[in-house]
Design an enzyme around this catalytic site. Structure first.
Site, PDB file in Angstrom:
ATOM      1  N   PRO A  70      22.302  52.539 -10.882  1.00 59.14           N
ATOM      2  CA  PRO A  70      23.058  53.771 -10.612  1.00 59.14           C
ATOM      3  C   PRO A  70      24.579  53.695 -10.832  1.00 59.14           C
ATOM      4  O   PRO A  70      25.137  54.508 -11.564  1.00 59.14           O
ATOM      5  CB  PRO A  70      22.745  54.062  -9.141  1.00 59.14           C
ATOM      6  CG  PRO A  70      21.455  53.355  -8.866  1.00 59.14           C
ATOM      7  CD  PRO A  70      21.459  52.135  -9.733  1.00 59.14           C
ATOM      8  N   THR A 101      25.571  54.844 -16.279  1.00 56.95           N
ATOM      9  CA  THR A 101      26.811  55.620 -16.395  1.00 56.95           C
ATOM     10  C   THR A 101      27.749  55.140 -15.291  1.00 56.95           C
ATOM     11  O   THR A 101      27.522  55.439 -14.111  1.00 56.95           O
ATOM     12  CB  THR A 101      26.553  57.133 -16.211  1.00 56.95           C
ATOM     13  OG1 THR A 101      25.529  57.530 -17.112  1.00 56.95           O
ATOM     14  CG2 THR A 101      27.817  57.929 -16.492  1.00 56.95           C
ATOM     15  N   LYS A 180      30.203  59.704 -22.861  1.00 47.33           N
ATOM     16  CA  LYS A 180      29.290  60.232 -21.830  1.00 47.33           C
ATOM     17  C   LYS A 180      30.080  61.000 -20.758  1.00 47.33           C
ATOM     18  O   LYS A 180      29.688  62.088 -20.325  1.00 47.33           O
ATOM     19  CB  LYS A 180      28.529  59.046 -21.222  1.00 47.33           C
ATOM     20  CG  LYS A 180      27.736  59.339 -19.974  1.00 47.33           C
ATOM     21  CD  LYS A 180      26.474  60.121 -20.249  1.00 47.33           C
ATOM     22  CE  LYS A 180      25.764  60.459 -18.953  1.00 47.33           C
ATOM     23  NZ  LYS A 180      24.677  61.396 -19.152  1.00 47.33           N
ATOM     24  N   LYS A 255      29.246  62.150  -9.209  1.00 50.23           N
ATOM     25  CA  LYS A 255      29.658  60.788  -9.609  1.00 50.23           C
ATOM     26  C   LYS A 255      30.300  60.812 -11.010  1.00 50.23           C
ATOM     27  O   LYS A 255      31.411  60.320 -11.203  1.00 50.23           O
ATOM     28  CB  LYS A 255      28.438  59.858  -9.618  1.00 50.23           C
ATOM     29  CG  LYS A 255      28.734  58.477 -10.176  1.00 50.23           C
ATOM     30  CD  LYS A 255      27.487  57.632 -10.359  1.00 50.23           C
ATOM     31  CE  LYS A 255      26.605  58.088 -11.486  1.00 50.23           C
ATOM     32  NZ  LYS A 255      26.184  57.128 -12.461  1.00 50.23           N
TER      33      LYS A 255
END
Ligand code: NAD
Length: 314
Positions: A70, A101, A180, A255
């Site tokens: 995560p 990510t 991203k 996030k």
């Protein structure tokens, strides 16, 4: 490296890439969750899958190692944890690909430590988009932190091609992550803007189906509006039409949005919508009616009328 004989996968969650990797090599897998491991063991029909007892063991036994966990703290644990981390074994000539990510600072730190200790090893950032459906169907987009002329590009294209449809070399180290974060910053803001605009329209009395159709042929057109519309009942297949179940959780958007705002600060890129966007996703993540739901739940967070259809039945 020509064709690796063994591939490792660490992190077997929603996006666990193992699902659609090629079935021709030995696969070495590990997840900190025993539940994830036993679920996978019961589901897979593959014979060449070996469950390992640590990230270190996966790295010992694999030529190429993919990680998909995560956050930055998990990536640091997987790679740098002194007893059982990937770096506690010999990585000479191995290829490591982190698809999580995370912040570019953690990614660079891990890369530097690997290269410092094992100059013949290589580390790439390769985050994905496409969500759980993309992972299951092997139709992910990979944003690869490498140049088109990278010596491993053919091998990376071949390996990532078994798990995804599109592979974009973004130019160099950490630039896959940058791509991203830019994408999610932009799509996160489009979702808020679409939810706000639809909310203005519905509250003013316009049928949101009419408004969404106008958007689709006008300057407010976007994939968010056309395919992932935040208003329930506009796109039958979208999470919003299923009580915002599935899709991309609002906490993950919080996030990624926060990471994008940090990245902007680091490079001195002025943001006028960054704080407002981040506050929106932070608050929606804490709202019991929104937490764990698809991030397009911002329409609900704004107090949008989800039962608009009763007004337009006649
Ligand atoms: P997830 O929580 O479903 O899975 C993560 C897995 O990592 C879990 O099984 C967990 O047990 C494991 N893990 C955590 N710490 C570990 C450790 N130290 N060692 C070994 N395993 C460990 O998360 P996910 O949805 O698969 O997301 C993974 C990454 O992919 C995230 O960075 C996320 O932002 C990104 N991503 C997710 C989506 C999505 O739609 N879910 C889409 C694109 C990108």
């Amino acid at each position: 490296m020509s064709s690796p004989k063994s591939i490792g996968f660490i992190g077997l969650g929603i996006m666990g890439l193992f699902k659609k990797s090629a079935d021709t090599q030995n696969l070495y897998i590990y997840d900190i969750s025993t539940e994830a491991l036993s679920k996978l063991q019961s589901e897979t029909s593959r014979t060449r899958v070996h469950i390992c007892s640590s990230s270190k063991e996966v790295a010992e036994r694999s030529d190429v190692i993919f990680t998909m966990v995560p956050e930055g703290s998990h990536v640091r644990a997987v790679y740098l944890e002194p007893e059982n981390g990937i770096l506690s074994t010999n990585l000479a000539s191995k290829i490591l690909v982190d698809c999580s990510t995370i912040d570019t600072a953690t990614s660079s730190l891990v890369r530097e430590q690997i290269i410092h200790q094992f100059p013949t090893a290589t580390f790439y950032d390769a985050p994905v988009s496409g969500g759980s459906l993309g992972a299951a169907k092997a139709s992910l987009t990979f944003m690869l932190g490498a140049s088109k002329t990278d010596p491993n590009i053919t091998l990376l294209n071949q390996l990532l091609g078994t798990m995804g449809k599109f592979i974009f070399p973004c130019g160099g180290a950490s630039l896959g992550l940058t791509a991203k974060l830019c994408n999610n910053y932009c799509s996160g803001l489009i979702a808020i803007a679409t939810a706000e605009a639809m909310n203005i329209g519905v509250k003013s009395g316009i049928d949101p189906r009419v408004l969404a159709t106008i958007f689709s042929t006008s300057t407010a057109q976007s994939t968010i509006s056309d395919t992932w519309n935040p208003v329930p009942g506009i796109c039958p297949g979208a999470p919003s039409s299923n009580d915002y179940e599935g899709g991309f959780k609002v906490q993950l958007m919080k996030k990624d949005f926060g990471l994008a705002v940090d990245a902007a600060e680091r490079v001195g890129a002025k943001l006028v919508l960054g704080d407002a966007g981040l506050e929106t996703y932070q608050a929606a993540s804490k709202d019991p009616n929104c937490v764990d739901r698809d991030s397009r739940v911002v329409f609900r967070y704004l107090g949008g009328d989800e039962n608009w259809a009763v007004k337009f039945e006649k």
